[in-house]
Enzyme design. Structure first.
Site, short mmCIF file in Angstrom:
data_model
loop_
_atom_site.label_atom_id
_atom_site.label_comp_id
_atom_site.label_asym_id
_atom_site.label_seq_id
_atom_site.Cartn_x
_atom_site.Cartn_y
_atom_site.Cartn_z
N GLU A 169 -19.63 25.29 -34.71
CA GLU A 169 -18.23 25.01 -34.35
C GLU A 169 -18.01 23.50 -34.15
O GLU A 169 -17.40 23.08 -33.17
CB GLU A 169 -17.83 25.80 -33.11
CG GLU A 169 -17.95 27.31 -33.32
CD GLU A 169 -17.43 28.15 -32.17
OE1 GLU A 169 -17.46 27.69 -31.02
OE2 GLU A 169 -17.01 29.29 -32.44
N ASP A 243 -19.23 37.63 -31.33
CA ASP A 243 -18.83 36.75 -30.24
C ASP A 243 -18.25 37.50 -29.05
O ASP A 243 -17.03 37.45 -28.84
CB ASP A 243 -17.79 35.73 -30.76
CG ASP A 243 -17.59 34.58 -29.80
OD1 ASP A 243 -18.39 34.45 -28.87
OD2 ASP A 243 -16.62 33.82 -29.99
N GLU A 271 -13.24 36.37 -21.91
CA GLU A 271 -12.48 35.74 -22.99
C GLU A 271 -11.80 36.78 -23.89
O GLU A 271 -10.67 36.57 -24.33
CB GLU A 271 -13.43 34.87 -23.82
CG GLU A 271 -12.80 34.27 -25.07
CD GLU A 271 -13.78 33.41 -25.88
OE1 GLU A 271 -14.93 33.25 -25.45
OE2 GLU A 271 -13.37 32.91 -26.93
C1 GCV Z 1 -17.96 27.14 -25.85
C2 GCV Z 1 -16.49 31.22 -28.78
C3 GCV Z 1 -15.48 30.64 -27.85
C4 GCV Z 1 -15.66 29.15 -27.68
C5 GCV Z 1 -17.11 28.88 -27.25
C6 GCV Z 1 -18.04 29.46 -28.30
C7 GCV Z 1 -19.49 29.31 -27.93
O1 GCV Z 1 -16.23 30.82 -30.10
O2 GCV Z 1 -14.20 30.95 -28.29
O3 GCV Z 1 -14.75 28.71 -26.71
O4 GCV Z 1 -17.35 27.53 -27.06
O5 GCV Z 1 -17.80 30.84 -28.42
O6 GCV Z 1 -20.05 30.27 -27.39
O7 GCV Z 1 -20.07 28.26 -28.17
#
Ligand code: GCV
Length: 578
Positions: A169, A243, A271
């Site tokens: 990411e 995720d 989340e």
């Molecule tokens: C910290 C998901 C979340 C992100 C997070 C990522 C991760 O994609 O939406 O906010 O980033 O996981 O675990 O690195």
């Protein structure tokens, strides 16, 4: 002594007999960590309990009394480490002023047996070290990290180590220099090794165009690296391959890395499960993953056993939970979310514990022992996660929430920077059917599991319905174990989830006499919100999927009030009048 004292308090608070106490208990996992996704500016990524507890601006001079209260709470449930900053890290956290702030927190936590760790940004040697590269094989980079480790341990002699999100990411990492994840992790491990520190390297890695299925990527990346990491490296693997969805099959790396110590990563902050507004007890989710049988080493090779019997021995075993703690007065954004922090700690201590027993302890310690109270509340908690699965993502659907915020339904989400950030990529609904084909005829992600486990996921019987559409694309008319068609079953599940929330409201309303008015009202208000939003999820998803199935509602189930387009344009929870 510390844990024994808290255990004694638990025995007292849960009303157990004290006259013949004879308890022996030792943690099954060595590292029991909270990962805080807290940013240096006081915000918290995916945090729903107010701003960060850490007041970086006032540290190290001002020590908020809540730091000790936090560490005490952690210790009371066996947590022994905290990663203070977000895995999407800033290099500044490794500069001298921030290390002094971190050292001040470490001093407060130490008496409670809680060590501090930091998320390390891989490109820090360039950003704060003035080097032209962060290549892990470059001697200057290696020397920089060695010096940095020395500096940290001068300030924090019991510093735990680094957590690293690399090449994921948008984060920098060793692959920026055509090196492997092992090269990157080992370089940091060499820097920490003289001090006894460890590197926790995250497996949450997926590149934009690398695979036909995001669910396969971590395995493809890390499986070939098994045995290539230094002795003080752990690989931290999320519970499922995508995720933190309301339900995922266990991650295929569990059972597939016999030479690498694996650490579990759960998400305590919700989340994808309604933030802190939905009452969803995560104990059953954690337990379901931990008890999943990887079958990698014959029957009984559960995920819990994989964690407990790592190749490096008991010293390198562990579980991390992405924290749900913030500066809110109730710590976690809602009272019932405290139970998720609690359950995580208890399961990190004993991954084979029962989430029901844990909920029972929590309810008695938090509210009341009164007969007629604990049982209905524990029952309500125990079913709450399955209810969220039903009203959000039944039958193995996943990743169909709104873009970016991840709050509320978004099955229509498409387009944008990458396909695997959209909902249509995951549900693949069309006129014929719905679901992601991960069998041999599709992406074949199922082949990443041990053959016996793969066979279970590939089956279409009642035992595999929970993950059905995770692994299969099936016709709308597919016959389910219930005798209903897939379409009808989907609708029934959505309604069942909302009905459960309605029942939770009734249960809670009936327990007013047992709870102080303030807490009773707060929980009742949250349940009202949850009820409205569960109905929003249900109606939006049914209306949307109906545009593909073109099938009528099963008998006795009302049509959604609005057409799919309405929900897509509205993008917010609907008011009572809608
Ligand atoms: C910290 C998901 C979340 C992100 C997070 C990522 C991760 O994609 O939406 O906010 O980033 O996981 O675990 O690195």
């Amino acid at each position: 002594m510390l844990y024994g004292a808290f255990r004694l308090l638990r025995e007292i608070q849960t009303g157990r007999r004290l006259d013949d106490l004879d308890i022996e208990s030792a943690p099954a996992l060595r590292l029991r960590l909270l990962d805080h996704w807290d940013n240096l500016d006081g915000t918290v990524e995916r945090g729903y309990a107010g701003p960060s507890l850490w007041n970086w601006a006032k540290l190290p001079g001002r020590i908020d009394s809540r730091y000790a209260a936090y560490a005490r709470a952690d210790a009371s449930i066996g947590i022994n480490g905290a990663v203070l900053n977000n895995v999407n890290a800033r290099a500044e956290s490794l500069t001298d002023p921030y290390l002094r702030k971190t050292a001040a927190l470490a001093d407060v936590f130490r008496p409670y047996g809680v060590r501090v760790y930091l998320s390390a940004r891989f490109s820090a040697p360039m950003e704060i070290g003035g080097l032209p590269t962060a290549d892990p094989l470059d001697p200057r980079v290696r020397a920089w990290w060695r010096d940095k480790a020395d500096e940290i341990y001068r300030l924090i002699p019991d510093f735990g180590g680094f957590l690293v999100k690399a090449n994921s990411e948008g984060q920098p990492g060793p692959q920026d220099y055509a090196r492997t994840h092992a090269d990157g992790a080992n370089m940091l491990a060499d820097a920490l090794e003289p001090h006894g520190g460890i590197v926790i390297w995250r497996a949450f890695v997926y590149a934009k165009d690398a695979s036909d299925d995001r669910a396969k990527q971590a395995y493809e990346e890390f499986k070939p690296l098994d045995g290539r990491f230094r002795r003080n490296v752990m690989l931290q693997v999320k519970n499922g391959p995508i995720d933190f969805q309301p339900r995922e099959p266990f991650h295929p790396l569990f059972g597939a890395m016999p030479k690498t110590p694996l650490m579990m990563e759960f998400q305590i902050t919700k989340e994808y499960l309604g933030f802190s507004s939905h009452l969803v007890y995560l104990g059953p989710l954690f337990e379901e993953t931990l008890r999943s049988d990887t079958l990698a080493d014959g029957p009984g090779s559960t995920v819990a056993r994989v964690l407990e019997h790592g190749p490096a021995g008991p010293e390198l075993t562990g579980m991390a939970g992405v924290s749900n703690v913030g500066a809110d007065r109730n710590w976690t954004g809602s009272i019932f979310d405290q139970a998720n922090w609690y359950a995580f700690g208890r399961l990190a201590w004993d991954p084979e514990a029962s989430s029901r027993d844990i909920a029972d302890d929590w309810v008695r310690m938090t509210f009341s022992h009164a007969p007629g109270f604990a049982r209905p509340v524990v029952d309500m908690m125990m079913g709450s996660r399955e209810a969220a699965v039903d009203y959000m993502t039944p039958l193995g659907l996943h990743h169909i929430m709104a873009r970016d915020t991840h709050y509320g339904p978004g099955p229509w989400t498409s387009g944008g920077p990458r396909a695997d950030w959209t909902a249509v990529y995951y549900h693949r609904a069309d006129a014929q059917g719905v679901g992601f084909d991960r069998t041999a005829g599709g992406s074949n992600a199922v082949a990443q599991y041990a053959p016996a486990a793969a066979a279970r996921f590939e089956g279409l019987g009642p035992g595999s319905e929970k993950t059905l559409l995770w692994f299969h694309h099936l016709p709308w008319g597919h016959r389910m174990a219930s005798g209903r068609t897939l379409w009808d079953e989907l609708v029934v599940r959505y309604f069942r989830g909302v009905a459960y929330v309605s029942a939770m409201r009734r249960t809670w309303a009936g327990l007013r006499a047992h709870v102080d008015p303030e807490r009773h009202a707060e929980v009742a208000a949250s349940l009202r919100v949850q009820h409205r939003e569960a109905a929003w999820w249900r109606d939006a998803c049914i209306a949307y999927f109906q545009t593909f199935s073109r099938r009528p509602m099963p008998r006795g189930y009302p049509e959604p009030k609005h057409p799919a387009r309405f929900y897509e344009e509205r993008r917010s929870p609907l008011g009572a009048d809608d």
